[in-house]
Every structure is written in structure tokens, then in C-alpha cells.
Design an enzyme around this catalytic site. Structure first.
Site, short mmCIF file in Angstrom:
data_model
loop_
_atom_site.label_atom_id
_atom_site.label_comp_id
_atom_site.label_asym_id
_atom_site.label_seq_id
_atom_site.Cartn_x
_atom_site.Cartn_y
_atom_site.Cartn_z
N LYS A 112 -77.92 -78.41 11.45
CA LYS A 112 -79.12 -78.63 10.62
C LYS A 112 -80.34 -78.24 11.44
O LYS A 112 -80.29 -78.25 12.67
CB LYS A 112 -79.22 -80.11 10.25
CG LYS A 112 -80.01 -80.38 8.99
CD LYS A 112 -79.15 -80.28 7.77
CE LYS A 112 -79.95 -80.43 6.51
NZ LYS A 112 -79.06 -80.59 5.34
N ASP A 152 -83.19 -76.77 2.39
CA ASP A 152 -83.13 -78.23 2.26
C ASP A 152 -84.52 -78.59 1.73
O ASP A 152 -85.20 -77.71 1.17
CB ASP A 152 -82.81 -78.88 3.62
CG ASP A 152 -82.39 -80.35 3.49
OD1 ASP A 152 -81.22 -80.61 3.18
OD2 ASP A 152 -83.25 -81.25 3.66
N1 GLU Z 1 -79.24 -78.63 2.62
C1 GLU Z 1 -78.04 -78.67 1.84
C2 GLU Z 1 -77.17 -79.82 2.29
O1 GLU Z 1 -77.70 -80.85 2.64
C3 GLU Z 1 -77.34 -77.33 1.78
C4 GLU Z 1 -76.92 -76.76 3.09
C5 GLU Z 1 -76.35 -75.35 3.00
O2 GLU Z 1 -76.25 -74.80 1.92
O3 GLU Z 1 -76.01 -74.84 4.07
O4 GLU Z 1 -75.98 -79.79 2.27
#
Ligand code: GLU
Length: 444
Positions: A126, A166
Site C-alpha cells: 500500500k 484508494d
Molecule cells: N484500494 C483498493 C483496496 O483497498 C484496491 C487496490 C488495488 O486495486 O490494487 O483493495
């Protein structure tokens, strides 16, 4: 709690002081893994929990950019590459003033298990920045994104780490980030997901988290003889997840009566008009209170309180710790029978306890909101093939994935003696795959 779990939690708290969200996420997962750790003593011997809770790599960097007044601004950027046991690091980038390492670590840690649950080969990571896109011009956002990628490109690639959106990162930001990556590296590769459809994006990625949430909750409630048809639903948030959850609930015959943002919520007893919300949020980048301008019979309420609205199903899709113990009690009192987390960790541990104690069906975010990242993995597959599936093909795969996640979590919960507890089931199911991959790969 076993002494192993206790020791690991204590170490995490010592090593990562003043990061309450990270501590919360670690405790929630590790405590629920007890039955699996008892059955598999080899995990302790191999230091699996110690390794899982320490990110493989953390990068923190300066992001200087020039605002529209010609003044230099500086933000802090970061990418935390948590675990690559089952695939390249995968997870979103969050742009929000509250971003600091504790938030990114909690999200990155959760992402490991969520990504594992999808059944697809993606590890957990992340990233983000304390940059606030609210009120910034398109050019300011572009300059920020270009500066952010000018450092990030060293740490990511299609087979190493694949960021996505996100909170605060949608199609516009992904476009600017992708353009800069391509310019620096000269590679047109699937290094980001959530791309525009004309340059390598996947159909359904925009809708995926919201649709996936509703597919999973639908399977969960149908398993117990309930359905969305005729159900009253309250959804918090009004971003990408909330919008497409609303759309899917409506397609299944449910009525969504409320949506919110960080300032307040709207209540529309006739059912939210999702096209209005799309216009306000996706085109005008406005606030949810603008909804009443075109729907005067709806009410706008400043502040919190959305969970006091009577509903059958509640879908928190805004942000972490937005639904607290008193909110959970209010939902139970009003007869809510199911809760699905569209956001990451939106319910506090005390709120989750209230749901479980009162036998409210509860789908934790790791399972319920995995549709976004699952479709990101489908975007990666399409990029590798240099091919695109149709909307219906991707949607069918998404639906299959969400249904399997539900059954995997429910079956695992039963197998480990916690029938109907999807928190335990999702955590153990997600964990086992990662832990076994780590065992197979030696001490790394
Ligand atoms: N931010 C989204 C999550 O919390 C998607 C992450 C992504 O698609 O890599 O899973």
C-alpha cells in the site's frame, strides 16, 4: 490469547509506536488466527507471524511540487511493500491529509489477506501521501502525481509492485501517474491498475469494489434465506465504492436511502438517485449536500448520525473506524440483519463485537471489498495477454470470485470451530495460503 500471539503483538507495538490503526489491524487478525496456529505449530517455529507483521520493504520520500500560485509545496510520499509470498505487491495509493505510516501499514497488512482471499496471485502492499486533492486544480494534481512517480518508479514495475487507486486516487490520478512512469521508463506495461479503458484499463474495474461488495453480501444473506429484494439499505460514503454498491443494490431490487461524505449525509426516503450522485461526485467533484439541490424532498444532515437510520442492511463504504459501538447498537436496535464492509476496517472492534454477539451477519472488509483488487488482478492478466475481456466476461469472473470468497470464509470458519464468524474464517483462509507459501520459500 496464546503467548506466541501476545509476544508478536507486543513486539509490533514496541517497534511501531504511535500507530494505533496498525496495532488495531494486527490485533484483529492475529487473535483470530489462534485456532490455525494451534493446528500448525510449524508456523511458530518458522517465525511466520514475526515475518508477516514486518513489511518486506518501506520507502518514504519527499514529494515537492509547484502550486498554481508558483509556490513550492512539499508532501511526504510512501510505499510499503508488505508481503510478496504469493505474487507481486499489490494495493492502492491513498491521497488524504490523514496519511502517515500507521495508516499505510494497517492498509498494507490487511491487503495481504484480502489479496490472498481473491485466489489470484497477488501479494500485499500500500502507499500514498498526505497530499489533499480536495480543492486542488487538475494541473496541481498532475504536478503532484508526476513528482510522486518521479521517485516511485524506482520501486515499482508490472512484475514487482503494482499500485492502484484508494481514497483520493481515481482515474484522473492513475492517468497522470501512468503517463509519468511511461515517460521515465519508456515502458508501456501494467504497472498500475485502474487505468483508463483506452490505454490498458479493464472493464468493470471502476464498478468492481462496490459491485463485488454487493455480490458477496447477497451470497451471504441468501445463504440465510434473506435477499436484497425489497430491503432498505444504508450506505456511508459517496465515492467510487459507495456509488457502485448503490447501483448494484438497486439492480437487485433493494432501496438505498442514504449516502454520506465527511461533512454529513443525505436521506432520501424514495431511494437515492445514483445518476445524480455520479454527476456530483464524478463530474462536478462536489459534495453530497448538493444532492438536495435537485432532489428537494431529500434531507441533508450535517455531521455523523447516518447509522441511526432504520435499515435492513448497512454497508459502511467511507473510511476506517467510521462505525463505532454506539452506531452498531443503534443498527441492531433498528433491526439491521446484515453488515458488509466496503471500506477498509470501517467498523471498530467494539462495533464488530456488537454485531457478532447479536447474530447480525457480518462480512469483514478483507472478504467483502476484495472485488476491487480482484478486478485489478484481472486487469494485470489482460495487460500480460495484451487482450481485453468484455464487460460481461469480467463481471462474471468478479461474481465467481466474490461467491468463492464467501464460501471459503464460511467453510473455513466452520472447519475451525467458529461457525458463522466470517472474521475468523476470512482471516484464517487468507493467512493459510500466505503462510504455506512462506514456508515453501525458506527463511526470506
Ligand atoms: N484500494 C483498493 C483496496 O483497498 C484496491 C487496490 C488495488 O486495486 O490494487 O483493495
Amino acid at each position: 490469547m496464546s503467548s506466541y500471539v501476545q509476544r508478536v503483538i507486543q513486539k509490533v507495538v514496541e517497534r511501531n509506536p504511535n500507530e494505533p490503526e496498525f496495532h488495531q489491524a494486527i490485533k484483529e487478525v492475529l487473535e483470530s488466527l489462534e485456532p490455525a496456529l494451534q493446528r500448525h505449530p510449524e508456523f511458530e517455529q518458522a517465525g511466520i507471524l514475526e515475518r508477516l507483521t514486518e513489511p518486506e520493504r518501506q520507502v518514504i520520500f519527499r514529494v515537492p511540487w509547484v502550486d498554481d500560485q508558483g509556490k513550492v509545496q512539499v508532501n511526504r510520499g510512501m510505499r510499503i511493500q508488505f508481503n510478496s509470498a504469493i505474487g507481486p505487491y499489490k494495493g492502492g495509493l491513498r491521497l488524504h491529509p490523514t496519511v502517515y505510516p500507521g495508516i499505510i501499514k494497517f492498509l498494507g497488512f490487511e491487503q495481504i489477506f484480502k489479496n490472498s482471499l481473491t485466489g489470484l496471485p497477488i501479494g500485499g502492499g500500500k502507499g500514498g501521501s498526505d497530499f489533499d486533492p480536495k480543492g486542488k486544480s487538475d494541473l496541481e494534481v498532475m504536478r503532484f502525481c508526476q513528482s510522486f512517480m518521479t521517485e516511485l518508479y524506482r520501486h515499482v514495475s508490472a512484475d514487482m509492485d503494482v499500485p492502484a487507486g484508494d481514497i483520493g486516487v481515481g482515474g484522473r490520478e492513475i492517468g497522470f501517474l501512468f503517463g509519468q512512469y511511461k515517460r521515465i521508463t519508456a515502458l508501456h506495461e501494467g504497472v498500475l491498475t485502474g487505468k483508463g479503458l483506452v490505454y490498458g484499463g479493464s472493464l468493470v474495474r471502476t464498478e468492481a469494489t462496490g459491485y463485488g461488495l454487493v455480490y458477496l453480501v447477497d451470497e451471504m444473506i441468501r445463504d440465510k434465506g434473506k435477499s436484497f429484494a425489497g430491503a432498505t439499505v444504508v450506505i456511508s460514503g459517496s465515492g467510487n465504492v459507495a456509488i457502485y454498491a448503490t447501483e448494484k443494490v438497486q439492480q437487485l431490487g433493494g432501496k438505498v436511502v442514504a449516502l454520506s461524505d465527511s461533512s454529513g449525509y443525505v436521506y432520501d426516503k424514495d431511494g437515492i438517485n445514483v445518476d445524480t450522485v455520479k454527476r456530483i461526485k464524478e463530474v462536478e467533484r462536489g459534495r453530497i449536500k448538493d444532492y438536495v439541490n435537485t432532489h428537494p424532498s431529500a434531507e441533508y444532515h450535517e455531521g455523523t448520525g447516518i447509522w441511526n437510520i432504520k435499515c435492513d442492511v448497512a454497508l459502511p463504504c467511507a473510511t476506517q473506524n467510521e462505525l463505532r459501538e454506539a452506531d452498531a447498537e443503534a443498527l441492531v436496535k433498528n433491526g439491521c440483519f446484515a453488515v458488509g464492509e466496503g471500506a477498509n476496517m470501517p467498523c471498530t472492534p467494539e462495533a464488530v463485537d456488537v454485531f457478532i454477539k447479536n447474530k447480525v451477519m457480518f462480512a469483514p472488509g478483507k472478504a467483502a471489498n476484495a472485488g476491487g483488487v480482484a478486478t485489478s488482478a484481472l486487469e494485470m492478466s489482460q495487460n500480460s495477454m495484451r487482450y481485453n475481456w468484455t464487460f460481461d466476461e469480467v463481471d462474471a469472473k468478479l461474481q465467481d470470485i466474490m461467491v468463492s470468497i464467501y464460501h471459503n470464509a464460511a467453510d473455513t470458519a466452520r472447519e475451525y470451530g467458529h461457525e458463522d464468524n466470517l472474521v475468523v474464517g476470512a482471516n484464517i483462509a487468507g493467512f493459510l495460503k500466505v503462510a504455506n507459501a512462506m514456508l515453501a520459500q525458506g527463511v526470506v
